[in-house]
Design an enzyme around this catalytic site. Structure first.
Site, PDB file in Angstrom:
ATOM      1  N   GLY A 114       0.673  -1.246  -0.178  1.00 38.74           N
ATOM      2  CA  GLY A 114       0.064  -0.004  -0.033  1.00 38.74           C
ATOM      3  C   GLY A 114       0.773   1.083   0.016  1.00 38.74           C
ATOM      4  N   GLU A 155       4.036   4.313   5.917  1.00 39.43           N
ATOM      5  CA  GLU A 155       2.737   3.542   5.723  1.00 39.43           C
ATOM      6  C   GLU A 155       1.508   4.529   5.017  1.00 39.43           C
ATOM      7  OE1 GLU A 155       1.052   0.979   5.578  1.00 39.43           O
ATOM      8  OE2 GLU A 155       0.774  -0.126   7.355  1.00 39.43           O
ATOM      9  N   ASP A 156       0.713   3.658   4.471  1.00 41.70           N
ATOM     10  CA  ASP A 156      -0.193   4.317   3.681  1.00 41.70           C
ATOM     11  C   ASP A 156      -1.391   4.808   4.541  1.00 41.70           C
ATOM     12  OD1 ASP A 156      -1.061   1.755   4.375  1.00 41.70           O
ATOM     13  OD2 ASP A 156      -1.857   1.157   2.311  1.00 41.70           O
ATOM     14  N   ASP A 158      -5.338   1.941  10.590  1.00 40.41           N
ATOM     15  CA  ASP A 158      -6.658   1.906  10.871  1.00 40.41           C
ATOM     16  C   ASP A 158      -6.835   1.334  12.280  1.00 40.41           C
ATOM     17  OD1 ASP A 158      -9.424   0.545   9.227  1.00 40.41           O
ATOM     18  OD2 ASP A 158      -8.869  -0.554  11.013  1.00 40.41           O
ATOM     19  N   LYS A 178      -7.306   6.883  10.472  1.00 38.82           N
ATOM     20  CA  LYS A 178      -8.557   6.702  10.721  1.00 38.82           C
ATOM     21  C   LYS A 178      -8.340   6.735  12.318  1.00 38.82           C
ATOM     22  CE  LYS A 178     -10.295   3.620   6.953  1.00 38.82           C
ATOM     23  NZ  LYS A 178     -10.616   2.574   6.543  1.00 38.82           N
TER      24      LYS A 178
HETATM   25  P1  IMP Z   1      -4.288  -1.874  10.892  1.00 38.62           P
HETATM   26  O1  IMP Z   1      -3.293  -2.692  11.158  1.00 38.62           O
HETATM   27  O2  IMP Z   1      -5.414  -2.218  11.177  1.00 38.62           O
HETATM   28  O3  IMP Z   1      -3.982  -0.492  11.438  1.00 38.62           O
HETATM   29  O4  IMP Z   1      -4.283  -1.875   9.159  1.00 38.62           O
HETATM   30  C1  IMP Z   1      -3.495  -1.041   8.439  1.00 38.62           C
HETATM   31  C2  IMP Z   1      -3.417  -1.496   7.205  1.00 38.62           C
HETATM   32  O5  IMP Z   1      -4.779  -2.034   6.511  1.00 38.62           O
HETATM   33  C3  IMP Z   1      -3.179  -0.643   6.137  1.00 38.62           C
HETATM   34  O6  IMP Z   1      -1.563  -0.611   6.066  1.00 38.62           O
HETATM   35  C4  IMP Z   1      -3.655  -1.026   4.856  1.00 38.62           C
HETATM   36  O7  IMP Z   1      -2.988  -1.796   4.076  1.00 38.62           O
HETATM   37  C5  IMP Z   1      -4.752  -1.564   5.376  1.00 38.62           C
HETATM   38  N1  IMP Z   1      -6.154  -0.671   5.493  1.00 38.62           N
HETATM   39  C6  IMP Z   1      -6.564  -0.250   6.455  1.00 38.62           C
HETATM   40  N2  IMP Z   1      -7.738   0.690   6.017  1.00 38.62           N
HETATM   41  C7  IMP Z   1      -7.708   0.749   4.717  1.00 38.62           C
HETATM   42  C8  IMP Z   1      -8.573   1.351   3.686  1.00 38.62           C
HETATM   43  O8  IMP Z   1      -9.394   2.052   4.131  1.00 38.62           O
HETATM   44  N3  IMP Z   1      -8.398   0.876   2.509  1.00 38.62           N
HETATM   45  C9  IMP Z   1      -7.416   0.223   2.114  1.00 38.62           C
HETATM   46  N4  IMP Z   1      -6.525  -0.484   2.874  1.00 38.62           N
HETATM   47  C10 IMP Z   1      -6.739  -0.183   4.182  1.00 38.62           C
HETATM   48 MG    MG Z   2      -0.533  -1.220   4.331  1.00 35.57          MG
END
Ligand code: IMP
Ligand code: MG
Length: 178
Positions: free
Chosen positions: A43, A98-99, A102, A130
């Site tokens: 991403g 990071e992109d 979440d 987010k």
């Molecule tokens: P986390 O571990 O829940 O913070 O997830 C982070 C990863 O989930 C990011 O690096 C993205 O690859 C993916 N991700 C989270 N939200 C989105 C979204 O809205 N669109 C696309 N990928 C997402």
């Molecule tokens: Mg990612």
């Protein structure tokens, strides 16, 4: 605009402007240091490549691949390392790229994993965040935009490996992933 996109949240120009500011700040903050940017595949690749071009000090790039998402839109909470670093980071100044954050689970795990290799410093730069979805605490040194809790695609971000090539960040239509 792509037919599966409900709304463009950030245009190519808005993203470029923000990334230019971030690059300038990093160039200033890390001047004289041994900076290594670590992009989290896949991403972050578009953000990473645009960001690198805006950094004016010497720096290296490396990538890691982790899995926490399948093709679903929910974090599994499980993080697996699929590709590790090529470089030693001991004593170096490391910036994880990071992109989007979440739950924060992926970065929390990665910070702990990389800290064990004794970098001189370890920080995070993230294009999108987010805040409403956060499950674990994460300190982000450089943040592009706080975004509402929609599923976003484009500018490197995918849904089931699609839409990464869109040059903007868009909100995916509900009927595509529900
Ligand atoms: P986390 O571990 O829940 O913070 O997830 C982070 C990863 O989930 C990011 O690096 C993205 O690859 C993916 N991700 C989270 N939200 C989105 C979204 O809205 N669109 C696309 N990928 C997402
Ligand atoms: Mg990612």
């Amino acid at each position: 605009m792509n037919n599966d996109i409900k709304e463009v949240l950030y245009s190519e120009d808005e993203l470029k402007d923000k990334i230019r500011q971030m690059g300038a700040k990093i160039s200033n903050d890390y001047s004289g240091k041994e900076l290594i940017l670590i992009g989290i595949l896949k991403g972050s690749v578009i953000f990473m490549s645009d960001l690198l071009k805006e950094i004016t000090i010497p720096c290296k790039m490396d990538f890691m691949a982790v899995s926490s998402y399948g093709s679903s839109t929910q974090s599994s909470g499980v993080v697996r390392i699929l590709k590790d670093l090529d470089f030693e980071i001991q004593g170096k100044d490391v910036l994880i790229v990071e992109d989007i954050i979440d739950s924060g689970v992926t970065l929390k795990y990665l910070m702990k994993y990389l800290r064990a290799r004794k970098p001189n410093s370890l920080e995070i730069i993230c294009l999108l965040n987010k805040p409403d979805r956060r499950k674990v605490d994460i300190d982000v040194k450089y943040l592009g935009f706080d975004v509402p809790d929609y599923f976003l695609v484009g500018f490197g971000m995918d849904y089931a490996e699609k839409y990464r090539n869109l040059p903007y960040v868009g909100i995916l239509k509900d009927e595509i992933y529900k």
